[in-house]
Design a protein around this motif. Sequence first.
Motif, PDB file in Angstrom:
ATOM      1  N   ALA A 194      -1.242  -4.046   2.407  1.00  0.00           N
ATOM      2  CA  ALA A 194      -1.932  -2.896   2.590  1.00  0.00           C
ATOM      3  C   ALA A 194      -1.154  -1.845   1.920  1.00  0.00           C
ATOM      4  O   ALA A 194      -1.702  -0.863   0.993  1.00  0.00           O
ATOM      5  CB  ALA A 194      -2.078  -2.275   4.048  1.00  0.00           C
ATOM      6  N   TYR A 195       0.062  -1.697   1.972  1.00  0.00           N
ATOM      7  CA  TYR A 195       1.148  -0.866   1.217  1.00  0.00           C
ATOM      8  C   TYR A 195       0.749  -0.941  -0.141  1.00  0.00           C
ATOM      9  O   TYR A 195       0.637  -0.147  -1.101  1.00  0.00           O
ATOM     10  CB  TYR A 195       2.316  -0.725   1.467  1.00  0.00           C
ATOM     11  CG  TYR A 195       3.184   0.116   0.997  1.00  0.00           C
ATOM     12  CD1 TYR A 195       3.651   1.211   1.581  1.00  0.00           C
ATOM     13  CD2 TYR A 195       4.008  -0.152  -0.285  1.00  0.00           C
ATOM     14  CE1 TYR A 195       4.636   2.171   0.995  1.00  0.00           C
ATOM     15  CE2 TYR A 195       4.599   0.933  -1.032  1.00  0.00           C
ATOM     16  CZ  TYR A 195       5.071   2.115  -0.270  1.00  0.00           C
ATOM     17  OH  TYR A 195       5.871   2.967  -0.919  1.00  0.00           O
ATOM     18  N   ALA A 196       0.820  -2.132  -0.623  1.00  0.00           N
ATOM     19  CA  ALA A 196       0.645  -2.413  -2.382  1.00  0.00           C
ATOM     20  C   ALA A 196      -0.727  -1.957  -2.756  1.00  0.00           C
ATOM     21  O   ALA A 196      -0.719  -1.460  -3.699  1.00  0.00           O
ATOM     22  CB  ALA A 196       0.969  -4.031  -2.579  1.00  0.00           C
ATOM     23  N   TYR A 197      -1.738  -2.313  -1.907  1.00  0.00           N
ATOM     24  CA  TYR A 197      -3.070  -1.923  -2.216  1.00  0.00           C
ATOM     25  C   TYR A 197      -3.531  -0.423  -2.537  1.00  0.00           C
ATOM     26  O   TYR A 197      -3.936  -0.062  -3.473  1.00  0.00           O
ATOM     27  CB  TYR A 197      -4.044  -2.582  -1.196  1.00  0.00           C
ATOM     28  CG  TYR A 197      -5.473  -2.041  -1.539  1.00  0.00           C
ATOM     29  CD1 TYR A 197      -6.276  -2.526  -2.295  1.00  0.00           C
ATOM     30  CD2 TYR A 197      -6.046  -1.074  -0.431  1.00  0.00           C
ATOM     31  CE1 TYR A 197      -7.394  -1.894  -2.739  1.00  0.00           C
ATOM     32  CE2 TYR A 197      -7.191  -0.514  -0.770  1.00  0.00           C
ATOM     33  CZ  TYR A 197      -8.050  -0.804  -1.569  1.00  0.00           C
ATOM     34  OH  TYR A 197      -9.423  -0.412  -1.851  1.00  0.00           O
ATOM     35  N   THR A 198      -2.748   0.362  -1.534  1.00  0.00           N
ATOM     36  CA  THR A 198      -2.957   1.694  -1.280  1.00  0.00           C
ATOM     37  C   THR A 198      -2.301   2.455  -2.408  1.00  0.00           C
ATOM     38  O   THR A 198      -2.340   3.562  -2.959  1.00  0.00           O
ATOM     39  CB  THR A 198      -2.559   2.239   0.149  1.00  0.00           C
ATOM     40  OG1 THR A 198      -1.265   2.038   0.385  1.00  0.00           O
ATOM     41  CG2 THR A 198      -3.560   1.907   0.981  1.00  0.00           C
ATOM     42  N   HIS A 199      -1.207   1.732  -2.956  1.00  0.00           N
ATOM     43  CA  HIS A 199      -0.273   2.365  -3.812  1.00  0.00           C
ATOM     44  C   HIS A 199      -0.422   1.721  -5.162  1.00  0.00           C
ATOM     45  O   HIS A 199       0.349   1.815  -6.476  1.00  0.00           O
ATOM     46  CB  HIS A 199       1.185   2.215  -3.594  1.00  0.00           C
ATOM     47  CG  HIS A 199       1.679   3.071  -2.343  1.00  0.00           C
ATOM     48  ND1 HIS A 199       1.387   2.995  -1.166  1.00  0.00           N
ATOM     49  CD2 HIS A 199       2.395   4.232  -2.772  1.00  0.00           C
ATOM     50  CE1 HIS A 199       1.819   3.936  -0.383  1.00  0.00           C
ATOM     51  NE2 HIS A 199       2.605   4.666  -1.280  1.00  0.00           N
ATOM     52  N   LYS A 200      -1.923   1.033  -5.448  1.00  0.00           N
ATOM     53  CA  LYS A 200      -2.432   0.365  -6.775  1.00  0.00           C
ATOM     54  C   LYS A 200      -1.302  -0.584  -7.298  1.00  0.00           C
ATOM     55  O   LYS A 200      -1.192  -0.366  -8.427  1.00  0.00           O
ATOM     56  CB  LYS A 200      -2.481   1.641  -7.631  1.00  0.00           C
ATOM     57  CG  LYS A 200      -3.872   2.373  -7.156  1.00  0.00           C
ATOM     58  CD  LYS A 200      -4.083   3.542  -8.275  1.00  0.00           C
ATOM     59  CE  LYS A 200      -5.354   4.338  -7.702  1.00  0.00           C
ATOM     60  NZ  LYS A 200      -5.777   4.171  -6.166  1.00  0.00           N
ATOM     61  N   SER A 201      -0.631  -1.319  -6.613  1.00  0.00           N
ATOM     62  CA  SER A 201       0.410  -2.310  -7.078  1.00  0.00           C
ATOM     63  C   SER A 201      -0.260  -3.650  -6.909  1.00  0.00           C
ATOM     64  O   SER A 201      -0.701  -3.927  -5.756  1.00  0.00           O
ATOM     65  CB  SER A 201       1.774  -2.044  -6.451  1.00  0.00           C
ATOM     66  OG  SER A 201       2.395  -3.270  -6.752  1.00  0.00           O
ATOM     67  N   ALA A 202      -0.293  -4.494  -7.910  1.00  0.00           N
ATOM     68  CA  ALA A 202      -0.823  -6.109  -7.786  1.00  0.00           C
ATOM     69  C   ALA A 202      -0.015  -6.814  -7.071  1.00  0.00           C
ATOM     70  O   ALA A 202      -0.262  -7.949  -6.907  1.00  0.00           O
ATOM     71  CB  ALA A 202      -1.196  -6.159  -9.342  1.00  0.00           C
ATOM     72  N   LEU A 203       1.334  -6.588  -7.189  1.00  0.00           N
ATOM     73  CA  LEU A 203       2.372  -7.499  -6.662  1.00  0.00           C
ATOM     74  C   LEU A 203       3.109  -6.906  -5.270  1.00  0.00           C
ATOM     75  O   LEU A 203       3.369  -5.648  -5.229  1.00  0.00           O
ATOM     76  CB  LEU A 203       3.341  -7.628  -7.887  1.00  0.00           C
ATOM     77  CG  LEU A 203       4.402  -8.718  -7.508  1.00  0.00           C
ATOM     78  CD1 LEU A 203       3.659 -10.239  -7.766  1.00  0.00           C
ATOM     79  CD2 LEU A 203       5.351  -8.689  -8.394  1.00  0.00           C
TER      80      LEU A 203
END
Length: 723
Positions: free
Chosen positions: A389-398
């Motif tokens: 969820a953190y990666a998704y909300t910070h627009k990180s694919a990894l």
Amino acid sequence: MEFNQTQQVTSALVEAYGIAAEKRHEFLTPEHLLAGFLKDKDFWECLAGCGRAEELEENLYGYLNSLECLPEDIEPSIHFSSQMNEVYETAGKTVAAASASMIHVHHMMYSYFQLEESNARYFLERCLDCPIPDFLNSLIEMGMNVETGTENDMDRNGRYFRELEPFHALTGRKTELDRMVRILSRKTRNNVLVAGGHGVGKTALVKGLSAMIEDGKVPEKLQDSRIIELNVSSLLSGAQFRGDLEGRIQQIMESAEEEGNLIVYVDELRSLGGSSRNDDSSKDILSLLIPYFKSSKIKFIISANYEDIKKVSTSDGSILGLFRQIDLEEPSAEETYKILEGFRPELEEHHGVHYEEEAVRHAIDMSIRYISDRCLPDKAIDLMDEAGAYAYTHKSALVSPGTVDLALADICRTDVQASDEEIRSDLYNMEERLSETIYGQEKAIKTVSEAVLMSKAGLLDSGRTIGNFLFVGPTGVGKTELAKALARQLHVPLHRFDMSEYTEKHSVAKLIGSPAGYVGYDDGGILTDTIRKNPYCILLLDEIEKAHEDIYNLLLQVMDYAVITDNKGRKVDFRNVVLIMTSNVGARYAHKSAIGFESKVNAGEAMAKEVKNVFAPEFINRLSSVVIFNDLDGKMAERILNNKIELLRKRLESKNIDLVINSDAFTKLLKEGYSREYGAREIERVLNARLTPLLMREILFGAKENFTAEVYLSEDEFKIRTR
């Protein structure tokens, strides 16, 4: 009169309970139920045709996210709010007036529009682009399309049951599944009690059995079976009197018996035992189900932790005799990795990210290290989900190990984001850094630093705290300051308890919680709750010699095994705690020891001797070290005064004020502040009493801004001139 409700209404209510539970809300409100309705495809399409469904969803969740949440250590017990009861009451009257027998979606929505001062009504009305009657007519047409066919008894009682979703990706647990199948295949005592810690996978095991039944991988006797979950919250809702509850249980269980081949699953034994309710009726749920536990027509599976099993066994052990127990052990790190690999594709699809293999293993390691109140695999899965969820909300694919650390920061409330290099550097320079803020206590700093470093290196018993220290010395010499500085070096919070507040015999109850039946039982213990929320910390117990002797027995347990059991039977882990206790016993004898030409005992030896007289040998033997602090001398006092002035100077810089203290004023401040009796505290008192009031007047009433304040002496009094 009680009405049944359609499956659509039941499903929305189940979803609403799930939303409230996820957000740890105590009451289920019309806003929760409306959010539950939005999860229904037909309702969403109907609303979208009459207005703006997305806007309603956004407003609802914005409101729900603003509601107060229960603390994590309190088990949620969700009850209807007064407005929620009002919705059902209005819906029931509407159904009765229409001579109908079922509550439909349009009856519930009509009830919403009758509410006063309701956020749900306000949000709903604001998103509609058509008159309310047109919206209700659309819902009626929708109901005519989807609510067809006849209903049997189980359908009418659908609000109390829901089909348990199969879980086909269950890894391991073959032994436990085989054991469960054998028990359910027995003629007698064919009910299962799945026992294990929180998060060990009890519900997943039952869902795994449901998948085996669906796939036909069970013996012939079980192949036509269905596993349904009993919704205890719905069972209790509206049952104000004992007769209501008895009648409801009899009705739904007789329906289940007529259905045949049903396995009833109850998530958590405590939900049947009344631990979260104050009235006596809830305590009877378990006993009301006894006839059905004995029946061969229905089989039961109940999950439970060991504390709840112990409570039921104490009150009525015969109930547990109707079950066969399966103990579910916490999986190892490697077994957990295999489980997480099964969850990985599902999480990647949900969050739209990719998990590095190192991130999966790191999530397991960090959950073991930082999350002590839950078991594997749940806490590792939860951390992976949070990282996704953190990666998704910070627009990180990894999702990398660093992402896991960032996601964990809010959960464990410690600086896990500090890099390994930072932590290693702080540990390497620990002694030097501590000496920069704590003056003249080199021996004490060295003792503490070495003990902490040995623990970090894994050279001490892993089943104990990081360190148990007794800081002994006069007041104001830096005992508490060293604890604060150590917390900064280790990137953990410091929690201080003044033990002068725990001098009475009942003090232990304050720390670990009152016994059952006493006032404050539900509040928990101050100490145990603190460590449960912050398992990595410095625990500072000031003036330990003033504590009641019963507290020493508690501390012996902490120092020996790094575990305390609170009033509710929950074990609290102290393995990642640095325990520091302070005392000034022996300080007055230390001063006397230095008097006279023939004295051969130094101050430190005098204090150490007095410690042995005051504290019991078993207490002293469990300490990592008794750390003796030196008296404050002239050089130490001068460094401390310089440090305090520098802190004051930095505060003034934010107001564009430059502070200058001439030598005469500095000498007088040092003379008045230096005291062996009160230590560094006297220096701070002198600054606050003599210097700060002068600066305050100049800042508030002076004519100039952005000035230099020079402190000087005039007729032996402190004065300030500005320029």
